[in-house]
Design a protein around this motif. Structure first.
Motif, mmCIF file in Angstrom:
data_model
loop_
_atom_site.group_PDB
_atom_site.id
_atom_site.type_symbol
_atom_site.label_atom_id
_atom_site.label_comp_id
_atom_site.label_asym_id
_atom_site.label_seq_id
_atom_site.Cartn_x
_atom_site.Cartn_y
_atom_site.Cartn_z
ATOM 1 N N LEU A 110 1.006 -1.008 0.067
ATOM 2 C CA LEU A 110 -0.161 0.138 -0.026
ATOM 3 C C LEU A 110 0.793 1.414 0.020
ATOM 4 O O LEU A 110 0.162 2.476 -0.121
ATOM 5 C CB LEU A 110 -0.927 -0.240 1.396
ATOM 6 N N PHE A 111 2.055 1.039 0.278
ATOM 7 C CA PHE A 111 2.945 2.323 0.330
ATOM 8 C C PHE A 111 4.309 2.144 -0.605
ATOM 9 O O PHE A 111 4.465 1.103 -1.374
ATOM 10 C CB PHE A 111 3.635 2.475 1.651
ATOM 11 N N ASP A 112 4.925 3.221 -0.962
ATOM 12 C CA ASP A 112 5.653 3.414 -1.954
ATOM 13 C C ASP A 112 7.168 2.900 -1.473
ATOM 14 O O ASP A 112 8.151 2.934 -2.011
ATOM 15 C CB ASP A 112 6.052 4.824 -2.565
ATOM 16 N N THR A 113 7.383 2.676 -0.033
ATOM 17 C CA THR A 113 8.521 2.078 0.713
ATOM 18 C C THR A 113 8.269 0.903 1.743
ATOM 19 O O THR A 113 7.150 0.755 1.937
ATOM 20 C CB THR A 113 9.293 3.469 1.540
ATOM 21 N N LEU A 114 9.359 0.378 2.026
ATOM 22 C CA LEU A 114 9.362 -0.665 2.875
ATOM 23 C C LEU A 114 10.615 -0.510 3.807
ATOM 24 O O LEU A 114 11.700 -0.476 3.438
ATOM 25 C CB LEU A 114 9.351 -1.892 2.280
ATOM 26 N N TYR A 161 10.389 1.844 -4.253
ATOM 27 C CA TYR A 161 10.337 1.256 -5.649
ATOM 28 C C TYR A 161 9.144 2.090 -6.168
ATOM 29 O O TYR A 161 8.365 1.350 -6.864
ATOM 30 C CB TYR A 161 9.841 -0.326 -5.577
ATOM 31 N N VAL A 162 8.917 3.031 -6.388
ATOM 32 C CA VAL A 162 8.305 4.211 -7.036
ATOM 33 C C VAL A 162 9.066 5.001 -7.792
ATOM 34 O O VAL A 162 9.531 5.837 -7.292
ATOM 35 C CB VAL A 162 7.197 4.742 -6.332
ATOM 36 N N GLY A 163 9.055 4.933 -9.031
ATOM 37 C CA GLY A 163 9.777 6.036 -10.136
ATOM 38 C C GLY A 163 11.078 5.680 -10.477
ATOM 39 O O GLY A 163 11.487 5.399 -11.463
ATOM 40 N N PRO A 185 3.977 -1.421 -11.422
ATOM 41 C CA PRO A 185 3.262 -1.310 -10.248
ATOM 42 C C PRO A 185 3.534 -2.594 -9.295
ATOM 43 O O PRO A 185 3.296 -3.887 -10.057
ATOM 44 C CB PRO A 185 1.662 -1.523 -10.691
ATOM 45 N N VAL A 186 3.944 -2.295 -8.360
ATOM 46 C CA VAL A 186 4.421 -3.473 -7.444
ATOM 47 C C VAL A 186 3.172 -4.102 -6.555
ATOM 48 O O VAL A 186 2.365 -3.482 -5.967
ATOM 49 C CB VAL A 186 5.443 -2.863 -6.097
ATOM 50 N N SER A 187 3.295 -5.538 -6.799
ATOM 51 C CA SER A 187 2.320 -6.286 -5.893
ATOM 52 C C SER A 187 2.735 -7.097 -4.950
ATOM 53 O O SER A 187 2.049 -7.385 -4.029
ATOM 54 C CB SER A 187 1.473 -7.398 -7.052
ATOM 55 N N LYS A 188 4.295 -6.970 -4.904
ATOM 56 C CA LYS A 188 4.836 -8.091 -3.771
ATOM 57 C C LYS A 188 6.118 -7.884 -3.551
ATOM 58 O O LYS A 188 6.892 -7.659 -4.334
ATOM 59 C CB LYS A 188 4.372 -9.561 -3.879
ATOM 60 N N ARG A 200 13.292 -9.521 -3.857
ATOM 61 C CA ARG A 200 12.584 -9.844 -5.089
ATOM 62 C C ARG A 200 11.332 -8.984 -5.159
ATOM 63 O O ARG A 200 10.508 -9.168 -4.224
ATOM 64 C CB ARG A 200 12.126 -11.355 -5.209
ATOM 65 N N ILE A 201 11.415 -8.179 -6.223
ATOM 66 C CA ILE A 201 10.096 -7.192 -6.148
ATOM 67 C C ILE A 201 9.117 -7.792 -7.487
ATOM 68 O O ILE A 201 9.771 -7.971 -8.779
ATOM 69 C CB ILE A 201 10.344 -5.789 -6.505
#
Length: 412
Positions: free
Chosen positions: A42-46, A107-109, A131-134, A62-63
């Protein structure tokens, strides 16, 4: 007054005792695991904690994207590289130590990887638009955000886990053991092994001691020092050494097992600072403190400050009222004293003598009134003369009788 102060002090000491004796608490985000999988992105960072391994082991991220494509980031204590639609790297990492560190993966941009000091581990020119799913992490030991910087290891069964150590000649390693039931931990450092038990209420090293009690925090401090060219490894409990042995070098890992297979937890306590790096800092050295104890002490001190503040405010209010009453009484006493103070003759004010007023003239009687007044006056004088003559004769007769009586008495 003294008894009230004593009761207040006893109450504060009781509060401090309660807060420092709080139950053992483990934060879920601090539990160590061999992998992290975030499937609901739900977010652009972890953000996560990771134990940086030495070669040849690597951390692997692994993205997964919604278009069924996979992208990888791999790194260890020496280098890092990225595989997306193209290959980037390998790049040299900013920190070459094998230790716990805090990371933020973006992982955005663009793909970004920052450590706790906000230092980039990847260049800023790696585009990433899918678009990241996992997101999955593997290859080392991980914990989630863990704001207290206290990784929690679960030891269960007889397999055991390898705990990374940050101990050196200047910095100790702080460990806390806890279980809800009795347990017997076993520690292995290099080729040596020692068992931990209890003798009465004290922790001791040795197989013949009883098991560790459940429901109690058992704290250990690991230290090393040089002696005659050897590295001495010591284990302390309550400030006293309970185990000492000579090693070839400073240990980097320690294996922890459960002798009877009962599970327990081991908590490492270290300050990560801004980089998530324990102990080592070029500018200063930080001492380790158990966060649960720290927060308990802070809560107790806050209560103490609030209680003292309330007491001081109450005392100030009473003092103010007493001061007002004292000032009022002093003012009334001063005014009374001034009113009752005798007059000093030396400071009498001069009296101004005023001339006497002349008496009013007596009005003269008319001629007729003068004649009436003269007649009344002559008549009054005649009566007074007769009365005086009669009184004189009566006195003479009484005097003669008295003399005759006296003569008769003398004759007898």
């Amino acid at each position: 007054m003294a008894s009230a102060k004593a009761k207040r002090t006893s109450f504060l000491l009781l509060l401090l005792h309660i807060f420092t004796a709080n139950p053992f608490e483990i934060q879920k985000d601090c539990i160590v695991s061999s992998q992290i999988a975030e499937s609901d992105v739900l977010f652009d960072t972890l953000e996560f904690l990771a134990l940086i391994p030495d070669e040849p082991t690597q951390i692997r991220v692994r993205i997964s994207c919604t278009d069924d494509k996979y992208h990888y980031i791999e790194w260890n204590s020496k280098r890092i590289n990225v595989t997306t639609t193209s290959t980037y790297g390998p790049y040299a990492v900013p920190d070459s130590s094998s230790t716990w560190m805090r990371f933020t993966l973006g992982y955005v941009g663009n793909l970004t990887l920052l450590d706790g000091r906000r230092r980039p581990w990847l260049p800023g020119n790696i585009p990433f638009e899918c678009p990241v799913s996992k997101v999955e992490l593997s290859g080392s030991s991980f914990a989630r955000m863990c704001p207290t910087s206290t990784p929690v290891w679960k030891i269960e069964g007889k397999g055991g886990v390898d705990i990374p150590l940050q101990v050196d000649d200047e910095t100790p390693e702080n460990l806390t053991l806890f279980s809800t039931t009795i347990f017997r931990p076993v520690f292995s450092v290099d080729d040596s092994e020692f068992h931990l038990g209890m003798s009465g209420e004290s922790l001791m090293a040795g197989r013949h001691h009883g098991p560790l009690s459940g429901g109690i925090n058992h704290r250990l401090v690991l230290k090393t020092y040089k002696e005659n060219g050897s590295t001495m490894f010591q284990v302390f409990s309550a400030g006293l050494p309970i185990h000492t042995e000579s090693l070839k070098e400073v240990p980097k890992r320690m294996r922890v097992q459960s002798q009877n297979g009962r599970r327990f937890v081991l908590v490492q306590s270290w300050p990560t600072g801004k980089a998530g790096k324990p102990h080592h800092d070029n500018n200063k050295q930080c001492s380790t403190v158990d966060p649960s104890v720290l927060w308990s002490v802070i809560a107790g001190l806050l209560l103490l400050v609030l209680a003292l503040t309330a007491a001081l405010l109450r005392q100030a209010r009473n003092s103010c009222c007493c001061s007002k009453d004292a000032r009022e009484a002093q003012r009334q006493a001063s005014s009374t004293k001034q009113e009752a103070r005798p007059i000093n003759p030396q400071y009498l004010e001069p009296v101004v003598l005023r001339p006497s007023q002349p008496l009013p003239p007596v009005p003269l009687l008319p001629p007729r009134a003068s004649r009436i007044h003269a007649n009344l006056t002559d008549h009054l004088y005649e009566e007074l003369g007769e009365t005086s003559t009669q009184n004189a004769r009566r006195s003479e007769s009484e005097l003669g009788s008295s003399l005759s009586g006296m003569s008769f008495s003398l004759g007898d």
